[in-house]
Design a protein around this motif. Structure first.
Motif, PDB file in Angstrom:
ATOM      1  N   THR A 275      -1.466   2.080  12.439  1.00 23.68           N
ATOM      2  CA  THR A 275      -0.685   1.079  13.168  1.00 23.68           C
ATOM      3  C   THR A 275      -0.349  -0.108  12.282  1.00 23.68           C
ATOM      4  N   THR A 276      -1.328  -0.573  11.501  1.00 26.05           N
ATOM      5  CA  THR A 276      -1.096  -1.724  10.624  1.00 26.05           C
ATOM      6  C   THR A 276      -0.075  -1.390   9.544  1.00 26.05           C
ATOM      7  N   ASP A 277      -0.156  -0.174   8.978  1.00 24.38           N
ATOM      8  CA  ASP A 277       0.815   0.240   7.957  1.00 24.38           C
ATOM      9  C   ASP A 277       2.223   0.253   8.532  1.00 24.38           C
TER      10      ASP A 277
ATOM     11  N   PRO B 241       0.828  -1.214   0.000  1.00 24.69           N
ATOM     12  CA  PRO B 241       0.000   0.000   0.000  1.00 24.69           C
ATOM     13  C   PRO B 241       0.859   1.258   0.000  1.00 24.69           C
ATOM     14  N   GLU B 242       0.312   2.331  -0.526  1.00 26.88           N
ATOM     15  CA  GLU B 242       1.055   3.588  -0.623  1.00 26.88           C
ATOM     16  C   GLU B 242       1.477   4.120   0.749  1.00 26.88           C
ATOM     17  N   PRO B 243       0.623   4.054   1.814  1.00 25.73           N
ATOM     18  CA  PRO B 243       1.077   4.535   3.133  1.00 25.73           C
ATOM     19  C   PRO B 243       2.296   3.783   3.646  1.00 25.73           C
ATOM     20  N   VAL B 244       2.396   2.494   3.309  1.00 25.55           N
ATOM     21  CA  VAL B 244       3.567   1.708   3.714  1.00 25.55           C
ATOM     22  C   VAL B 244       4.792   2.170   2.945  1.00 25.55           C
TER      23      VAL B 244
ATOM     24  N   LEU C 113       6.296   5.296   4.416  1.00 19.80           N
ATOM     25  CA  LEU C 113       7.140   5.025   5.591  1.00 19.80           C
ATOM     26  C   LEU C 113       8.498   4.493   5.165  1.00 19.80           C
ATOM     27  N   LEU C 114       8.516   3.625   4.162  1.00 20.14           N
ATOM     28  CA  LEU C 114       9.787   3.061   3.697  1.00 20.14           C
ATOM     29  C   LEU C 114      10.688   4.124   3.080  1.00 20.14           C
ATOM     30  N   ARG C 115      10.089   5.211   2.597  1.00 20.71           N
ATOM     31  CA  ARG C 115      10.886   6.297   2.002  1.00 20.71           C
ATOM     32  C   ARG C 115      11.337   7.301   3.054  1.00 20.71           C
ATOM     33  N   ASN C 116      10.864   7.154   4.281  1.00 18.06           N
ATOM     34  CA  ASN C 116      11.177   8.099   5.348  1.00 18.06           C
ATOM     35  C   ASN C 116      12.469   7.692   6.050  1.00 18.06           C
ATOM     36  N   PRO C 117      13.579   8.446   5.899  1.00 25.08           N
ATOM     37  CA  PRO C 117      14.861   8.073   6.519  1.00 25.08           C
ATOM     38  C   PRO C 117      14.778   7.968   8.039  1.00 25.08           C
ATOM     39  N   ASP C 118      13.964   8.842   8.672  1.00 30.76           N
ATOM     40  CA  ASP C 118      13.822   8.780  10.132  1.00 30.76           C
ATOM     41  C   ASP C 118      13.207   7.450  10.562  1.00 30.76           C
ATOM     42  N   PHE C 119      12.220   6.986   9.804  1.00 27.92           N
ATOM     43  CA  PHE C 119      11.581   5.713  10.124  1.00 27.92           C
ATOM     44  C   PHE C 119      12.558   4.554   9.951  1.00 27.92           C
TER      45      PHE C 119
END
Length: 415
Positions: free
Chosen positions: A47-49, A9-12, A15-21
């Motif tokens: 939460t699930t994402d 999914p796009e929300p996931v 998050l994968l593109r977020n360096p902080d995450f």
């Protein structure tokens, strides 16, 4: 439909593109723990994402990515040169080191994710190693190492013999598959599979199952749980993966330690009875020890041994150990919930998983506390009647939701 297709999914992806995450997942600090804990509180609907994105990053550890000798040397030389050029300023050097590490981690995660998308599709199931059960699933499902899916009756027992052959309620898996598709021709008896391949048992809300593993270990699987287990264990250890809640009676084998791995902790045993609770949509994880001994380790380096009649709760970056009545936390496998001064919201959370219903408590009753026993009847109305007799509340069913509110002038004190 392609059985192995995995659409992220796009929300996931965000998050994968977020360096902080990414940095938080691979190199957590107190600051990042607090930051993402606050983020989860502010965005409970994601939460699930977050759990799926975290599982994807963790899956990179299970997929080897090899650089050529020249590429490895070039990468090492570049990092070394970057660090050396900043030796004059220690603070700057440390900041740069963290930035470089973050970039390297991000590159590894992205490369691993791309590798997963393009590699042999039989390995794709590792992406969802700790993903929760699909909320739309209604029946127990067993995905075999061949990636063939089989529907399993509620409360059925899945059993593996020492050669890796799967049986469901004493019927060999080939017979179960044949009967499910109306085909009297049995499949050939499967050969023992490679140890790295896993069966995946998905038990949705309102359902239960149990597994007898190849070594004789018995596993009770609670509602809303995903369990990964091999047909046969490796020679030097026995490892399973769980997201949700399981109770185990581990077969003793001092030569091969037994591991239960979750997204938040690893539990190591040699032979014991214990309960593991590690739902991805809950903040805390817990281990309750009935007999024997276990050692719990987290990815952040925390380590703790517990003794029988102790419960360890993992809260963020802290472990808390307390003495408990262990049957309060393991009675679910016998169709009973025991509560000792527990909040009503905790009780309804447990019931929600068991009966596949959503409970909504009015603010004036959600802090009520409960002590006693609830027999988990197949008829939910009997359970609700018990609640109404025990507490000054009324239960109203509205579709898939049960509303709890005060129904008497007598009000219980809030705690």
């Amino acid at each position: 439909m392609n059985l192995f297709q995995h659409t992220i999914p796009e929300p996931v992806k965000e998050l994968l593109r977020n360096p902080d995450f990414v940095l938080w997942c691979y190199a957590p600090t107190e600051e990042s723990e607090e930051q993402w804990s606050n983020w989860i509180e502010q965005h409970p609907e994601k939460t699930t994402d977050l759990a799926e994105a975290k599982a994807i990053l963790q899956s990179a550890r299970f997929n080897a990515i090899t650089l050529s000798g020249e590429d490895s040397k070039n990468l090492y030389d570049r990092i070394e040169a970057d660090i050396d050029s900043r030796k004059k300023n220690r603070r700057t050097r440390m900041i740069w080191y963290r930035v470089t590490a973050a970039c390297a981690i991000l590159a590894l995660a992205v490369s691993s994710w791309l590798y997963i998308q393009t590699t042999n599709k039989t390995d794709l199931y590792t992406v969802n190693l700790f993903a929760p059960v699909d909320s739309t699933q209604t029946e127990v499902e067993l995905e075999l190492t061949s990636r063939q899916k089989v529907m399993v009756n509620n409360k059925a027992t899945i059993e593996l013999n020492n050669t890796g052959t799967v049986h469901i309620d004493k019927k060999e898996i080939a017979e179960v598959i044949a009967s499910s598709i109306g085909d009297s021709v049995k499949e050939e008896k499967p050969e023992p599979v490679a140890e790295t391949k896993m069966n995946v048992l998905k038990v949705p809300r309102g359902r239960h199952s149990s597994v007898v593993l190849a070594d004789g270990t018995k596993v009770w699987v609670n509602s809303g749980t995903v369990l990964h287990f091999p047909n046969v264990f490796e020679k030097n250890n026995r490892t399973i993966y769980a997201s949700g809640e399981i109770y185990l009676e581990v077969a003793k084998d001092p030569s091969r330690p037994f591991y239960v791995k979750t997204s938040k902790m690893d539990v190591r045993v040699l032979g014991t009875h214990f309960n593991v609770t590690a739902y991805e949509d809950e903040t805390n994880s817990a281990v309750v020890l009935v007999e024997g001994g276990v050692e719990i380790t987290t990815p952040k380096g925390l380590k703790q041994k517990i003794q029988p009649n102790e419960r360890l709760v993992l809260k963020g970056n802290q472990m808390e150990v307390s003495n408990v009545n262990v049957y309060d936390y393991t009675s679910w496998k016998d169709g009973v919930f025991l509560f000792n001064n527990q909040r009503l919201t905790y009780v309804t959370q447990r019931l929600s998983r068991y009966y596949r219903m959503e409970f909504v408590c009015d603010p004036e009753v959600e802090y009520y506390t409960c002590s006693g026993k609830l027999v988990l009847f197949d008829d939910l109305n009997k359970v609700l009647h018990t609640l109404e007799k025990s507490l000054p509340i009324s239960c109203e069913i509205n579709g898939n939701t049960i509303n709890l509110s005060t129904n008497t002038k007598k009000r219980m004190p809030m705690k």
